[in-house]
Design a protein around this motif. Structure first.
Motif, mmCIF file in Angstrom:
data_model
loop_
_atom_site.group_PDB
_atom_site.id
_atom_site.type_symbol
_atom_site.label_atom_id
_atom_site.label_comp_id
_atom_site.label_asym_id
_atom_site.label_seq_id
_atom_site.Cartn_x
_atom_site.Cartn_y
_atom_site.Cartn_z
ATOM 1 N N LEU A 1 0.821 -1.220 0.000
ATOM 2 C CA LEU A 1 0.000 0.000 0.000
ATOM 3 C C LEU A 1 0.850 1.263 0.000
ATOM 4 O O LEU A 1 0.404 2.319 -0.456
ATOM 5 N N VAL B 1 -4.495 4.843 7.763
ATOM 6 C CA VAL B 1 -5.072 4.094 6.634
ATOM 7 C C VAL B 1 -5.391 2.633 6.979
ATOM 8 O O VAL B 1 -6.348 2.068 6.474
ATOM 9 N N ALA C 1 -7.767 -3.117 4.581
ATOM 10 C CA ALA C 1 -6.610 -2.536 3.889
ATOM 11 C C ALA C 1 -5.419 -3.489 3.958
ATOM 12 O O ALA C 1 -4.726 -3.717 2.951
ATOM 13 N N SER D 1 -6.061 -6.348 1.538
ATOM 14 C CA SER D 1 -5.845 -5.985 0.132
ATOM 15 C C SER D 1 -4.360 -5.829 -0.178
ATOM 16 O O SER D 1 -3.868 -6.305 -1.208
ATOM 17 N N LYS E 1 -8.062 -2.342 -6.582
ATOM 18 C CA LYS E 1 -8.364 -2.061 -5.176
ATOM 19 C C LYS E 1 -7.187 -1.323 -4.521
ATOM 20 O O LYS E 1 -7.374 -0.327 -3.820
ATOM 21 N N LEU F 1 -6.788 2.365 -2.953
ATOM 22 C CA LEU F 1 -6.293 2.584 -1.583
ATOM 23 C C LEU F 1 -5.095 3.525 -1.594
ATOM 24 O O LEU F 1 -4.895 4.300 -0.658
ATOM 25 N N ARG G 1 -6.035 6.973 -0.973
ATOM 26 C CA ARG G 1 -6.273 7.254 0.454
ATOM 27 C C ARG G 1 -4.944 7.466 1.175
ATOM 28 O O ARG G 1 -4.832 8.319 2.056
#
Lengths: 442, 442
Positions: free
Chosen positions: A77, A101, A106, A109, A427, A431, A434
């Motif tokens: 991420l 986050v 999360a 993912s 996805k 993210l 974000r």
């Protein structure tokens, strides 16, 4: 599935790089995989079997699945969030973003993307250290990537978030559950000796002893860490602190860059393993591990990618290349760390670090069938005078065609069969927005 | 082809990494490629065009084709022949094998494999130095890879084989012919100042001056070379010898590892370029080039793979990774050689070294449409916070989907359209057996 045959798949016409004790290579080899997921037979030429599926390797290299002995998978991420800066500057940017986050979804993912990246690149087993390890275990179950993971200990509450007494209760419960299908015990992952005090470290060591848990810890990564640890722990090195608190025995030490001669002796005496993470160490300018000295002391050296926000990828082929070339250059001697050693670091030595070398890490009868089949038509692997050399100096993730775990293909013709690529990529890209928003204005 | 439209192809929905002077990145960008193979328009969002073919990049990075500014393409035949050994030991094994194995067909096959490897990996232009350059030019014509090459000068007759006076006559004739479609003059490639004496070097310089040919030469690669050159040339460095013999001006200097402060000043004053070849330098333990000092002196630094028997591949993504990580580590500073500099080294700086930066090396209106389209669904490139960082730390040849040269696709969906992959891979694998036989008993 009911069946009368013992064998599931026969892989024929393979150049088998076994990574057994004598580095045997079998040209025009056959591997027979049984229905129970183990290797039933292995040898040159035609071998009797009753498998209905026969896969022709086209003469290409077939080798053990790679073992990533230190990573933080969920950190995909944050890949590329803090580049061209030091570990300290990077962590200062990263850690608040993590708290803002990260939730179970999360982490799930991020880890699923990492599992996809790992499998496509030939990594079949990973030793993970990250928050909410249940999310990662869920991904392991659905993707079939072998995952070893434990609970992370920091003094701060962290993104989980959990106060220390609650954390201990949770960990105890966690360690009571069996964690994989290989009969191994659980893991504890104290972050480091710079982010934990001696009392906490001793409590973790007691927990580990009670549950026969294995220890996974960052140690001696940067010069900054060495100063912090010396200040906090009365002039001792991270390795000395780990020894004194009872955490060093058979531990998996991530990085091990800044080691004294005495540290190396302590590590060897404790049968601990060092996981070299060259992409992370070199990108962050953390330093160069003393691999040749560690080898001479008899220390088991495995390879890791570190988290994909440090690395910035989950690619052990790159790690092999960086490890070998850097050691040769620093020693001013192209003969050090030859190809066979590098191949071992990425496979059987990882299995040894994880105490799973009786099950995985080489292609031998009785072991689990975790293996990679490379591209027979790759121009980059042609000619192929010595497969160990080819692996150490030419293979990239572009050349990984099929990947098998426990006797079943998880990647076939470069497509992952267990993860929906487009879905998870989209996805995580979403993210990522974000994540960026969470650091805006920092 | 008769046509009434000006535009051939529009690439839409691209994250365009232009590599222009200000490192502009255009999100959701469009590139319009004209029928003459040049870039007609470039910008954000929808752009008017009359192309019949529209290619959706899926939001992925589109960037200039990579420029390999120092290689010996035909040496794919010897890939992995001499590993885990020094340059000197490797050359002692290689050179007799070259004389035994090389003929026009062998060079053609080796170069064709190299062109395939280059194109699949996003390299659109190469500066080659090898025997029988006509064979390589033939491959360039059929594969459409841009090739710059010259005749190699050694004191020994070499595999061509040709005595010195015959060689001069041949080279003169060779330099009279136009060599590419970019209006550039030819090249001469004196091997090095350790394999050529001062008289020969002066003759080559005169030839170069007469034909306005550009100079491509190995310089300052190993400690062994520095000693040989000092012994042979009265204590001078390779750079001093090149200056004194009239070969340094705007030369392309391969390696440039062992440079004195004075050498760096001479290189800067002569507007010569240094081609950094990290995979070769680090694998052979030749040393670490002083890139930061060269940058500070204003020297143009390009990237090369060197020959695939030194490297051992033709992969500029690996070169980017090795160059950046090594410099950061040696400087103990992760901020040096940031991603934008590394991307420039692999593209526009290569074009500058080849004196072709008015034609290729960046995506700008009027330049040739030489470009790479990366995989929008690659897990390793997700998320993509900064495309320069993504290129410098995560992209490998696995992520190259489409490659265009002069406005036409040469690679589409990871398949090369101009070279028969299976045929050339099998041919070189078979030639590999001849190579092995030629060194047996050495």
């Amino acid at each position: 599935m009911a069946t009368t045959s013992a064998d599931r798949i026969a892989i024929v016409n393979a150049q088998i790089v076994t990574v057994d004790k004598t580095a045997t290579v079998i040209d025009n080899g056959t591997i027979v995989v049984k229905h129970d997921g183990s290797i039933g037979k292995i040898g040159a030429g035609r071998i009797d079997h009753d498998a209905t599926e026969v896969v022709d390797a086209g003469g290409a290299i077939v080798m053990p699945g790679l073992i990533n002995a230190h990573t933080h998978l969920g950190m995909t991420l944050f890949r590329g969030l803090g580049d061209d800066m030091s570990l300290e500057a990077f962590l200062a940017r990263l850690m608040p973003a993590e708290i803002r986050v990260l939730d179970y979804d999360a982490v799930h993912s991020g880890t699923e993307l990492a599992a996809l990246e790992s499998l496509l690149g030939g990594i079949t087993t990973s030793l993970d250290m990250y928050y909410m390890p249940d999310a990662a275990l869920k991904v392991a179950e659905s993707s079939r990537m072998r995952l070893q993971t434990g609970t992370t200990f920091l003094e701060s509450d962290g993104p989980e978030p959990m106060k220390w007494p609650d954390r201990l209760a949770w960990v105890s419960k966690w360690l009571e559950q069996p964690r994989d299908n290989m009969g191994s015990t659980g893991w504890v992952a104290p972050h480091s000796t710079y982010l934990l005090g001696e009392d906490h470290l001793r409590v973790i060591a007691e927990l580990a002893a009670r549950y026969e848990a294995r220890v996974h810890v960052h140690a001696a990564e940067t010069v900054g860490e060495m100063k912090l640890v010396a200040d906090r722990h009365g002039g001792r090195t991270p390795i000395q602190v780990l020894r004194d608190t009872g955490l060093l025995g058979r531990a998996v030490l991530a990085h091990g860059v800044h080691l004294t001669d005495d540290d190396i002796k302590l590590i060897a005496d404790a049968s601990a393993s060092v996981v070299h993470c060259p992409a992370s160490n070199f990108k962050l300018a953390s330093g160069i591990a003393r691999l040749i000295d560690l080898q001479e002391a008899g220390v088991n050296i495995a390879l890791g990618t570190d988290g994909p926000a440090s690395g910035n990828d989950i690619d052990l082929w790159i790690a092999i290349r960086l490890a070998g070339y850097m050691q040769k250059t620093m020693a001013a001697n192209p003969e050090v760390l030859p190809a066979r050693d590098l191949v071992r670091m990425a496979t059987i030595n990882g299995a040894k670090a994880l105490q799973l070398d009786h099950v995985i890490g080489s292609l031998e009868v009785g072991k689990r069938a975790d293996l990679i089949m490379l591209d027979p038509d790759s121009p980059s692997l042609t000619p192929n005078f010595d497969p160990h050399t080819t692996i150490a100096t030419s293979v990239t993730r572009a050349d990984v065609v099929n990947v098998m775990i426990d006797g079943e293909f998880v990647v076939r013709d470069r497509e992952c069969l267990t993860i929906d690529k487009q879905q998870v990529v989209r996805k995580v890209a979403a993210l990522g927005k974000r994540v960026l928003a969470s650091v805006d204005g920092d």
